[in-house]
Design a protein around this motif. Sequence first.
Motif, mmCIF file in Angstrom:
data_model
loop_
_atom_site.group_PDB
_atom_site.id
_atom_site.type_symbol
_atom_site.label_atom_id
_atom_site.label_comp_id
_atom_site.label_asym_id
_atom_site.label_seq_id
_atom_site.Cartn_x
_atom_site.Cartn_y
_atom_site.Cartn_z
ATOM 1 N N VAL A 41 0.845 -1.206 0.000
ATOM 2 C CA VAL A 41 0.000 0.000 0.000
ATOM 3 C C VAL A 41 0.874 1.248 0.000
ATOM 4 O O VAL A 41 0.653 2.198 -0.776
ATOM 5 N N VAL A 42 1.886 1.245 0.852
ATOM 6 C CA VAL A 42 2.788 2.399 0.952
ATOM 7 C C VAL A 42 3.506 2.639 -0.380
ATOM 8 O O VAL A 42 3.621 3.780 -0.844
ATOM 9 N N ALA A 43 3.947 1.578 -1.014
ATOM 10 C CA ALA A 43 4.649 1.727 -2.298
ATOM 11 C C ALA A 43 3.710 2.271 -3.374
ATOM 12 O O ALA A 43 4.089 3.150 -4.156
ATOM 13 N N ARG A 44 2.483 1.772 -3.415
ATOM 14 C CA ARG A 44 1.509 2.272 -4.390
ATOM 15 C C ARG A 44 1.259 3.766 -4.185
ATOM 16 O O ARG A 44 1.212 4.537 -5.149
ATOM 17 N N LEU A 45 1.114 4.166 -2.941
ATOM 18 C CA LEU A 45 0.864 5.581 -2.653
ATOM 19 C C LEU A 45 2.096 6.430 -2.953
ATOM 20 O O LEU A 45 1.973 7.545 -3.471
ATOM 21 N N ALA A 46 3.271 5.915 -2.651
ATOM 22 C CA ALA A 46 4.499 6.661 -2.943
ATOM 23 C C ALA A 46 4.627 6.884 -4.447
ATOM 24 O O ALA A 46 5.045 7.954 -4.895
ATOM 25 N N ASP A 47 4.262 5.877 -5.210
ATOM 26 C CA ASP A 47 4.400 5.968 -6.664
ATOM 27 C C ASP A 47 3.241 6.727 -7.300
ATOM 28 O O ASP A 47 3.258 6.991 -8.508
ATOM 29 N N ALA A 48 2.245 7.104 -6.494
ATOM 30 C CA ALA A 48 1.151 7.943 -6.994
ATOM 31 C C ALA A 48 1.535 9.418 -6.968
ATOM 32 O O ALA A 48 0.721 10.267 -7.306
ATOM 33 N N GLY A 49 2.759 9.723 -6.568
ATOM 34 C CA GLY A 49 3.219 11.111 -6.559
ATOM 35 C C GLY A 49 3.075 11.740 -5.202
ATOM 36 O O GLY A 49 2.396 11.201 -4.322
ATOM 37 N N PRO A 50 3.702 12.885 -5.004
ATOM 38 C CA PRO A 50 3.762 13.506 -3.679
ATOM 39 C C PRO A 50 2.388 13.858 -3.118
ATOM 40 O O PRO A 50 2.174 13.786 -1.916
ATOM 41 N N ASP A 51 1.456 14.251 -3.975
ATOM 42 C CA ASP A 51 0.121 14.584 -3.493
ATOM 43 C C ASP A 51 -0.908 13.557 -3.950
ATOM 44 O O ASP A 51 -2.106 13.828 -3.928
ATOM 45 N N GLY A 52 -0.437 12.415 -4.392
ATOM 46 C CA GLY A 52 -1.330 11.415 -4.948
ATOM 47 C C GLY A 52 -2.288 10.849 -3.922
ATOM 48 O O GLY A 52 -1.900 10.523 -2.807
ATOM 49 N N GLU A 53 -3.533 10.768 -4.324
ATOM 50 C CA GLU A 53 -4.544 10.145 -3.491
ATOM 51 C C GLU A 53 -5.122 8.970 -4.272
ATOM 52 O O GLU A 53 -5.452 9.110 -5.457
ATOM 53 N N LEU A 54 -5.246 7.859 -3.599
ATOM 54 C CA LEU A 54 -5.825 6.680 -4.237
ATOM 55 C C LEU A 54 -6.972 6.171 -3.384
ATOM 56 O O LEU A 54 -6.847 6.087 -2.152
ATOM 57 N N ALA A 55 -8.058 5.813 -4.051
ATOM 58 C CA ALA A 55 -9.194 5.232 -3.337
ATOM 59 C C ALA A 55 -8.865 3.804 -2.910
ATOM 60 O O ALA A 55 -8.150 3.078 -3.611
ATOM 61 N N CYS A 56 -9.394 3.414 -1.764
ATOM 62 C CA CYS A 56 -9.176 2.063 -1.247
ATOM 63 C C CYS A 56 -9.499 1.013 -2.294
ATOM 64 O O CYS A 56 -8.816 -0.007 -2.407
ATOM 65 N N SER A 57 -10.558 1.279 -3.073
ATOM 66 C CA SER A 57 -11.036 0.279 -4.031
ATOM 67 C C SER A 57 -10.070 0.038 -5.184
ATOM 68 O O SER A 57 -10.232 -0.921 -5.936
ATOM 69 N N THR A 58 -9.058 0.881 -5.343
ATOM 70 C CA THR A 58 -8.156 0.753 -6.486
ATOM 71 C C THR A 58 -6.940 -0.125 -6.205
ATOM 72 O O THR A 58 -6.114 -0.321 -7.085
ATOM 73 N N PHE A 59 -6.815 -0.635 -4.986
ATOM 74 C CA PHE A 59 -5.559 -1.297 -4.625
ATOM 75 C C PHE A 59 -5.464 -2.749 -5.079
ATOM 76 O O PHE A 59 -4.375 -3.255 -5.301
#
Lengths: 121, 121
Positions: A41-59
């Motif tokens: 989860v942390v890696a996905r969010l890190a790779d979404a960019g500095p202000d990247g937000e990802l919905a729980c459903s996308t993981f």
Amino acid sequence: MLRYPGAMASRTSTALTHPDRAALTFTTVMAALADPVRLAVVARLADAGPDGELACSTFALPVSKSTQSGHFKVLREAGVIRQRDEGTRRLNQLRRADLDARFPGLLDLAVPQGRAVIASW
Amino acid sequence: MLRYPGAMASRTSTALTHPDRAALTFTTVMAALADPVRLAVVARLADAGPDGELACSTFALPVSKSTQSGHFKVLREAGVIRQRDEGTRRLNQLRRADLDARFPGLLDLAVPQGRAVIASW
């Protein structure tokens, strides 16, 4: 069509609490990062960019929905991620600035480990 | 006086097993370091010098003897410390080279946290 303010405000009535930067503790953050799913989860969010937000459903994590929710909760309560509800979606953001300020270098170690977990799935 | 070879070899019959450097896993090491008492042990060993060995009995940790033994076991099985028996003493050494090779920077983060724990006692 009528729009009622707040009608889509939150899917649950539970307030999403987050520890302040100063309240982050090393042992709690370490425990939160001591799990392959949470590292992913942390890696996905890190790779979404500095202000990247990802919905729980996308993981698309290889765990049940309730297990996934538990992992997000551990990360939020440790101060690793920030969560907010927008309509029916729960959005997640890595607290990189807070973590880098309190524990410099820790995310730089954890993120590649999370990428390796994802690559192994 | 007769000396029997091996008479003082070990206080227990349990072999002390250690994971190879290549077998260390990030999540297991993180979990081992996610505890204040274990962080304190790591800091004491780090400050004992690169080849420093300290007997279990010298740590004066604020936990029971059996709890202390459990903490050392977690650290050994995760690959954070190396243990060996010498007479009636069990000696502990930080596996700095192995940890620095596998997870560069992690000990540099953990050791100051352990020092802070000791200072708080």
